[in-house]
Design a protein around this motif. Structure first.
Motif, short mmCIF file in Angstrom:
data_model
loop_
_atom_site.label_atom_id
_atom_site.label_comp_id
_atom_site.label_asym_id
_atom_site.label_seq_id
_atom_site.Cartn_x
_atom_site.Cartn_y
_atom_site.Cartn_z
N SER A 101 0.87 -1.18 0.00
CA SER A 101 0.00 0.00 0.00
C SER A 101 0.90 1.23 0.00
CB SER A 101 -0.89 -0.02 1.24
OG SER A 101 -1.12 1.29 1.72
N GLN A 102 0.67 2.10 -0.98
CA GLN A 102 1.55 3.26 -1.12
C GLN A 102 1.54 4.13 0.14
OE1 GLN A 102 1.01 5.41 -4.80
NE2 GLN A 102 2.17 7.15 -4.03
N SER A 103 0.39 4.25 0.76
CA SER A 103 0.31 5.12 1.94
C SER A 103 0.97 4.48 3.16
CB SER A 103 -1.15 5.47 2.24
OG SER A 103 -1.89 4.29 2.41
N GLN A 104 0.84 3.15 3.28
CA GLN A 104 1.39 2.50 4.48
C GLN A 104 2.88 2.20 4.39
OE1 GLN A 104 -0.47 -0.82 6.40
NE2 GLN A 104 -2.49 -0.18 5.71
N GLU B 14 5.39 3.79 3.48
CA GLU B 14 6.32 4.83 3.92
C GLU B 14 6.72 4.61 5.38
OE1 GLU B 14 5.12 8.85 3.13
OE2 GLU B 14 7.17 9.56 3.45
N SER B 15 5.74 4.26 6.20
CA SER B 15 6.06 4.08 7.62
C SER B 15 6.97 2.88 7.85
CB SER B 15 4.77 3.95 8.44
OG SER B 15 4.12 2.74 8.11
N TYR C 139 7.30 0.78 -3.63
CA TYR C 139 6.94 2.19 -3.52
C TYR C 139 8.08 3.10 -3.04
CZ TYR C 139 2.13 0.79 -4.28
OH TYR C 139 0.99 0.29 -4.84
N PHE D 141 8.66 6.66 -4.29
CA PHE D 141 7.68 7.70 -3.97
C PHE D 141 8.10 8.55 -2.76
CE2 PHE D 141 5.21 4.80 -6.50
CZ PHE D 141 4.45 5.65 -7.29
N TYR D 142 9.02 8.00 -1.96
CA TYR D 142 9.48 8.81 -0.82
C TYR D 142 10.95 9.16 -0.98
CZ TYR D 142 6.75 4.69 0.39
OH TYR D 142 5.98 3.58 0.34
#
Ligand SMILES: [Zn+2]
Ligand SMILES: [Zn+2]
Length: 283
Positions: free
Chosen positions: A116-119, A121-122, A161, A164-165
């Motif tokens: 998941s792109q949003s998760q 990162e963490s 991902y 993306f960061y």
């Protein structure tokens, strides 16, 4: 050519994909074998993407019925999300059904969905890529040692991902736990997949990168498959010939096909030769 990672409509993220469409696409593209590997996700936030347990017999039956109408070899399989706490449950499902081929996947690591792109990162926050990769391969190794799976899917999926960061991973970042996992893979006769969806996701490579394949070969991994991870017939067979060439460049001489969860080794040279001949004849 064979495609060993294909999702049809029982994967809720491939809800429009029909077996019949994959057969037509396979006939047009010289693909002789398809392993259907619908998602089985038994816990966590993405259970809604999974086939439901009670649908499994009907899913397998649908594949067997389709087999009667085509010369393309169709396999009934799953892409199973591995969770250490679910081993017994998964074992019961896999033993209780007549599968040909089981992919193991680690999309979730210790509660974080790295798919998941949003998760994701963490997962990488406040630590080095190597620390993150080591955590990933600890779970991956456990999945290999569980004895549940024939082949592990997309071996370095964790990097999906990263860009993306503003991060990127090269082979030097992959850490040391990976080598233990590859030894476990060779010892347990579990395989790995070259998954061409990495390019579609824009990572610039297949999963895994070439150096990973070289390390796997050196560790004595013998079982390898290739898959497009298609969620629609449009991508069936995508880049697979190239993926097989990468295996050959990493010194693999054979890849595997499966039936009733038993594997047969086939020559990579022969497969590339047959694919070239077919292309030349235009059939
Ligand atoms: Zn996957
Ligand atoms: Zn998949």
């Amino acid at each position: 050519m064979i495609d060993y990672h294909v999702h049809e409509r029982h994967s809720r993220d491939a809800a429009a994909a029909k077996i019949s469409e994959y057969i037509v696409a396979a006939e047009g593209r010289g693909i002789t074998e398809i392993a259907f590997t619908t998602h089985l996700i038994t816990i966590g936030p993405d259970v809604d993407l999974s086939i439901r347990e009670e649908e499994i017999p009907e899913y397998i039956k649908e594949i067997r019925i389709a087999q009667d109408g085509t010369r393309i070899k169709l396999l009934a399989g799953l892409e199973v999300d591995y969770f250490p706490s679910e081993e017994r449950h998964l074992e019961a499902i896999l033993k209780g059904n007549d599968f040909d081929f089981i992919l193991g996947s680690t999309h979730y690591i210790n509660g974080i969905d790295i798919g998941s792109q949003s998760q994701a990162e963490s997962y990488f926050a406040n630590r080095s890529i190597t620390e993150a990769a080591d955590e990933y391969y600890k779970v991956w190794k456990r999945a290999i040692e569980s004895g549940l799976f024939d082949v592990m899917a997309h071996p370095d999926y964790w990097r999906k991902y990263l860009r993306f960061y503003g991060r990127s991973a090269s082979w030097g970042d992959y850490g040391s736990v990976l080598y233990d996992a590859l030894d476990a893979m060779a010892d347990n006769n579990v395989g790995l997949e070259v998954n061409t969806a990495g390019k579609r996701a824009g990572t610039g490579n297949y999963y895994p990168i070439q150096e990973f394949l070289v390390a796997a070969h050196e560790a004595g991994v013998k079982v390898v498959t290739v898959g497009s991870d298609s969620h629609t017939a449009g991508t069936l067979g995508n880049h697979l010939e190239d993926a097989i060439r990468q295996l050959r460049e990493a010194s693999f001489t054979h890849m595997s096909t499966f039936k009733d969860r038993k594997n047969t080794r086939i020559s990579i040279g022969d497969m590339l030769e047959r694919t070239r001949t077919r292309a030349k004849l235009g059939v």
